[in-house]
Design a protein around this motif. Structure first.
Motif, PDB file in Angstrom:
ATOM      1  N   ASP A   1     -79.445 -43.907  -1.141  1.00  0.00           N
ATOM      2  CA  ASP A   1     -78.438 -44.938  -0.773  1.00  0.00           C
ATOM      3  C   ASP A   1     -78.793 -45.984   0.502  1.00  0.00           C
ATOM      4  O   ASP A   1     -78.774 -46.982   0.754  1.00  0.00           O
ATOM      5  CB  ASP A   1     -77.108 -44.434  -0.505  1.00  0.00           C
ATOM      6  CG  ASP A   1     -76.695 -44.027  -1.922  1.00  0.00           C
ATOM      7  OD1 ASP A   1     -77.137 -44.463  -3.188  1.00  0.00           O
ATOM      8  OD2 ASP A   1     -75.770 -43.083  -1.898  1.00  0.00           O
ATOM      9  N   ALA A   2     -79.316 -45.154   1.527  1.00  0.00           N
ATOM     10  CA  ALA A   2     -79.641 -45.765   2.638  1.00  0.00           C
ATOM     11  C   ALA A   2     -80.786 -46.531   2.611  1.00  0.00           C
ATOM     12  O   ALA A   2     -80.991 -47.656   3.034  1.00  0.00           O
ATOM     13  CB  ALA A   2     -80.026 -44.508   3.962  1.00  0.00           C
TER      14      ALA A   2
ATOM     15  N   GLN B   1     -82.128 -40.097   6.997  1.00  0.00           N
ATOM     16  CA  GLN B   1     -82.077 -41.438   6.455  1.00  0.00           C
ATOM     17  C   GLN B   1     -82.966 -42.646   7.451  1.00  0.00           C
ATOM     18  O   GLN B   1     -83.763 -43.276   6.931  1.00  0.00           O
ATOM     19  CB  GLN B   1     -80.697 -42.140   6.578  1.00  0.00           C
ATOM     20  CG  GLN B   1     -79.749 -41.395   5.508  1.00  0.00           C
ATOM     21  CD  GLN B   1     -78.311 -41.722   5.673  1.00  0.00           C
ATOM     22  OE1 GLN B   1     -77.836 -42.179   6.885  1.00  0.00           O
ATOM     23  NE2 GLN B   1     -77.762 -41.451   4.858  1.00  0.00           N
TER      24      GLN B   1
ATOM     25  N   PRO C   1     -79.352 -46.283  10.165  1.00  0.00           N
ATOM     26  CA  PRO C   1     -78.180 -45.399   9.670  1.00  0.00           C
ATOM     27  C   PRO C   1     -78.072 -44.159  10.577  1.00  0.00           C
ATOM     28  O   PRO C   1     -78.583 -43.932  11.406  1.00  0.00           O
ATOM     29  CB  PRO C   1     -78.728 -44.897   8.180  1.00  0.00           C
ATOM     30  CG  PRO C   1     -80.121 -44.720   8.184  1.00  0.00           C
ATOM     31  CD  PRO C   1     -80.558 -45.942   9.209  1.00  0.00           C
TER      32      PRO C   1
ATOM     33  N   SER D   1     -74.016 -46.195   3.374  1.00  0.00           N
ATOM     34  CA  SER D   1     -75.306 -45.443   2.816  1.00  0.00           C
ATOM     35  C   SER D   1     -74.943 -44.111   2.225  1.00  0.00           C
ATOM     36  O   SER D   1     -75.716 -43.419   1.616  1.00  0.00           O
ATOM     37  CB  SER D   1     -76.349 -45.122   4.099  1.00  0.00           C
ATOM     38  OG  SER D   1     -75.576 -44.435   4.933  1.00  0.00           O
TER      39      SER D   1
ATOM     40  N   ALA E   1     -79.708 -49.646   0.599  1.00  0.00           N
ATOM     41  CA  ALA E   1     -78.962 -50.685   1.319  1.00  0.00           C
ATOM     42  C   ALA E   1     -79.777 -51.487   2.483  1.00  0.00           C
ATOM     43  O   ALA E   1     -79.804 -52.550   2.669  1.00  0.00           O
ATOM     44  CB  ALA E   1     -78.008 -50.051   2.370  1.00  0.00           C
TER      45      ALA E   1
END
Length: 846
Positions: free
Chosen positions: A39-40, A64, A59, A33, A43
């Motif tokens: 990004d988390a 997140q 995460p 992440s 994903a």
């Protein structure tokens, strides 16, 4: 971020990471992440939509997790975090599971440390992220419960520059508080301690407490950070010792050494142990679910990103809440989406490691050892902690504050005035021009400062009340306000009364001198040579009632005697003389008897009245007495007289609240001026009463002995107290020192040495009234009036019925009544003699 999906035994496993020897195993899918919320989220969507996992571990960051948990709720996939500790992540969905201890659990342990060392102020340093700010409300409440205030709160952005860190640290360095609670991630926390050591904030006198986020990862920091954190106290969840933990740690270090040859292996962190227990719990849940739902197709989809709804994830979550086992981090049990609360270990950073100095137990507070939790002697006390080495290598417990921090002495404001300075006198030496402070208040202040458990350096700064021309320009309210500003004065003492208005902007110590407001008036003595002194033994009401009864009695006798006395048929003048002098010969017959009854009653009253009058007059002529009447406040207000008080004090507003007009209040700068104003009588510039606090009133009475009398009761006010700025750490310690000196009698001894006891006895105002009041004779007058009216009533009846022989009627009534009693007695005796002998004997004995 790790995603898992249970697969049946014998099925093709697309990934080598298979854990637990169960029929149903876990296959792990990893996504990075990058410590970013975006990004988390990306994903998580990839794992849920493309891989169709049944659980997500992670995460790591709280920010997140805050987004990913909503995705898990939409598709019924458990989001399990072993590192998101922010209290703000209170589970708002049933599909979020926290396998880590919430940061809210450790705040009471930190507050217990603060209370154990009796620190009154704390500065909080936190990271400006959801992780850093989530703990603040809980920490604030915990500190408030132990009577500690947060003097300053510093927020550090995650991307803080070195200049920003220096600026914040220098700002905190100029403050009084020396106790800092740090709640940061390991990277920002390491930078903070390195900079703090550079500017000298890791030296003796400072106290640093770090939360579990830094304490758990202390062993992973480099040597320079470890050296900077020497003497720091930290809290972290207590990990119970076990053979399984020792075996795991040994195996972990071996694997770590094989993977990283150039890094010394460290002991597994608490996050690693939580992660291991998380996978074990998930594997147990997957085994229990078995193959019931693995063959079922996911036919429903969420409207968000077309994510498939997992029936397996729902069953996994249900089974995880049923699991109970002893893991490496302790007992595993989920309640309301979180693992159960644990105890906390209190450690001291020494050398290259940390040393346990105590254990915090939620029900027993603080203990040195875990096995002592059964002891009933637990309390929040520093005696329950082991030896601690503080920053700078000091073994002396920091007092928690420096006052002031720049190393100068505390500036103590001392009021200077020309009068009312018996308790505190400020004068200049004509030779050296140096200012000298003396008096009772100064001795008490120095005794209190000497009784503190630590040394306080201070200096006296004069606060003049008067201008060079002798006029007053300042007051005690001005002095207390200057202390609140802390520009020229850090504290003050003197005859400063504790009032509600002043307490809104300063803090007072406990009073060291009794309070109360009262007033004095000039003493006035009765004049024994007064030509009307013979009237004073009886009150006006008594004289009026006596004269009225005298006339009434004479008139009654005249009415009765007019029918039997030949003298009653004279002229009007003779009638008036008869009424005034009473007839000497009441006459004969029933009227004569009635007149005698009236004369007997009046004679008794007159004899008692004469003896009382004689005794009171003798007392007045032989002893000089104070006038017994002291006007109360209400009488002073209604009469509109002038009253006086000390200039610059709170008494002007106090008298206005009592009801005095401002124009009727005069202020004076010394006792001599008050005495002169009181002595003028009713002339211009005079006052009828002088108001002041009790200490000054007692000295005033001593100074002008026998000339004034004090009024009662006393108006309740607080006494004199030492003045400090709001939230000053000195207030509590100074108040405790005052209590100790008072109980030991030291403050009273100082007063005796200064000879502040009254030099003469105050005039006695508790004198019983010297004049006889009507209340003392109202019963006798009532009896006399009743007898007289009864006699007049009998005489009236006789006059109305002249043909009736009342004497014969009364005589016959007496004879008839007597004969009836005689007959009744004879009948009883005949009945008694007719009884048997034994029965007569029985009645005779009875």
């Amino acid at each position: 971020m790790v995603a898992t999906s249970p697969i049946p035994s014998g099925a093709t496993v697309p990934d080598p990471y298979i854990l637990c020897n169960y029929k149903t195993r876990l296959v792990l899918y990893f996504r990075d992440s990058h410590e970013s919320v975006i990004d988390a989220a990306d994903a998580a969507i990839d794992l849920l939509r493309d891989v169709e996992v049944d659980a997500i571990i992670g995460p790591q960051r709280s920010t997140q997790v805050n987004f990913v948990m909503d995705l898990g709720d939409r598709v019924h996939v458990p989001i399990i975090s072993f590192s998101a500790t922010s209290p703000s992540l209170i589970s708002r969905t049933r599909y979020f599971v926290r396998m880590a201890q919430s940061d809210a659990y450790q705040v009471e342990a930190i507050a217990s440390i603060v209370k154990a060392f009796q620190w009154s102020q704390v500065c909080i340093i936190s990271e400006d992220t959801e992780y850093g700010t989530g703990i603040i409300p809980y920490l604030s409440n915990a500190l408030q419960n132990v009577n500690a205030i947060i003097s300053y709160r510093s927020l550090f952005p995650k991307s803080s520059t070195d200049d920003f860190i220096y600026k914040e640290l220098y700002k905190m360095m100029t403050m009084q508080t020396r106790v800092f609670v740090v709640h940061m991630s390991e990277r920002l926390g390491a930078r903070l301690f390195l900079k703090a050591k550079e500017i000298g904030m890791m030296s003796s006198g400072y106290a640093w407490i770090v939360t579990s986020g830094l304490t758990d990862l202390y062993s992973l920091m480099n040597l320079s950070v470890v050296e900077a954190m020497q003497g720091v106290l930290g809290v972290k969840p207590l990990i119970p010792k076990s053979k399984e933990l020792d075996y795991f740690a040994t195996k972990w270090k071996t694997m770590f050494s094989h993977t990283y040859d150039d890094i010394k292996p460290a002991h597994p962190s608490i996050y690693g142990l939580w992660a291991y227990d998380t996978l074990c719990a998930l594997a147990m849940a997957a085994e229990r679910v078995g193959n019931r739902l693995l063959d079922a197709a996911n036919i429903s989809y969420s409207s968000v990103f077309d994510l498939p709804v997992s029936e397996t994830g729902h069953e996994l979550l249900k089974e995880m809440f049923k699991i109970r086992f002893r893991g490496l981090a302790g007992n595993f049990s989920l309640t309301k989406g979180q693992i159960e609360r644990t105890q906390y270990q209190i450690v001291n950073v020494i050398g290259t490691g940390d040393r346990e100095v105590g254990v915090w137990i939620p029900t027993h507070r603080i203990s040195r050892k875990v096995h002592q939790i059964a002891s009933s002697s637990f309390s929040i006390s520093k005696s329950n902690l082991g030896d601690i080495t503080w920053p700078g290598g000091s073994v002396v417990v920091p007092k928690g504050w420096e006052f002031p921090v720049n190393g100068n002495k505390i500036r103590i404001g001392v009021p200077q005035k020309s009068g009312f300075n018996e308790f505190l006198k400020v004068e200049k030496d004509p030779r050296t021009n140096a200012t000298k402070v003396s008096g009772y208040f100064k001795d008490v202040f120095e005794a209190v400062m000497a009784a503190l458990p630590y040394a306080v350096s201070y200096e006296y700064v004069i606060y003049p009340f008067e201008k060079s021309d002798g006029s007053f320009s300042r007051s005690y309210d001005d002095l207390t306000y200057q202390v609140s500003l802390q520009e020229n004065y850090d504290a003050a003492f003197g005859d400063i009364t504790i009032t509600a208005n002043r307490s809104t902007y300063v803090d007072f110590s406990l009073p060291y001198v009794e309070g109360g407001v009262t007033y004095v008036i000039p003493v006035k003595y009765e004049d024994p040579d007064d030509k009307w002194a013979f009237l004073e033994p009886l009150t006006k009401e008594m004289w009026k009632v006596s004269a009225a009864f005298y006339i009434f009695t004479g008139l009654s006798i005249w009415i009765l005697g007019r029918r039997v006395s030949t003298s009653s048929r004279g002229t009007a003048g003779q009638h008036a003389g008869m009424i005034c002098y009473f007839p000497l010969f009441p006459g004969q017959g029933i009227e004569g008897t009635l007149i005698c009854l009236i004369l007997v009653g009046w004679t008794i009253v007159s004899c008692l009245l004469m003896s009382t009058y004689t005794a009171s007059l003798s007392s007045k002529l032989t002893a000089q007495r104070l006038q017994p009447t002291v006007p109360d406040v209400k009488e002073l207000i209604e009469s509109g007289v002038y009253v006086g008080c000390q200039r610059g004090s709170f008494l002007v507003d106090f008298l206005k609240r009592l009801g005095f007009e401002g124009s009727k209040i005069r202020t004076y700068k010394c006792a001599e001026d008050c005495h002169e104003a009181l002595s003028k009588g009713n002339s211009n510039g005079s006052i009828s009463a002088y108001f002041d606090v009790m200490p000054h009133i007692m000295l005033f009475l001593t100074q002008f002995c026998g000339k004034y009398v004090v009024a009662r009761p006393i108006h309740r006010t607080e006494g004199f107290g030492f003045v400090f700025p709001k939230s000053s750490p000195l207030v509590a310690d100074v108040s405790r020192a005052i209590i100790q000196l008072t109980e030991k009698g030291n403050i009273l001894n100082i007063a005796e040495l200064k000879s502040f006891k009254p030099g003469c006895a105050a005039p006695d105002t508790n004198i019983n009234p010297s004049s006889v009041t009507l209340r003392s004779f109202q019963v006798l007058f009532g009896i006399t009036a009743g007898v007289t009216l009864a006699c007049l009533g009998v005489s009236l009846i006789i006059n109305l019925y002249p043909d009736v022989n009342f004497l014969q009627i009364i005589s016959n009534f007496v004879l008839n009544t007597g004969s009836k009693f005689q007959a009744l007695f004879r009948d009883f005796m005949q009945f008694f003699t007719s009884l048997p002998p034994r029965l007569r004997l029985y009645f005779g004995r009875a």
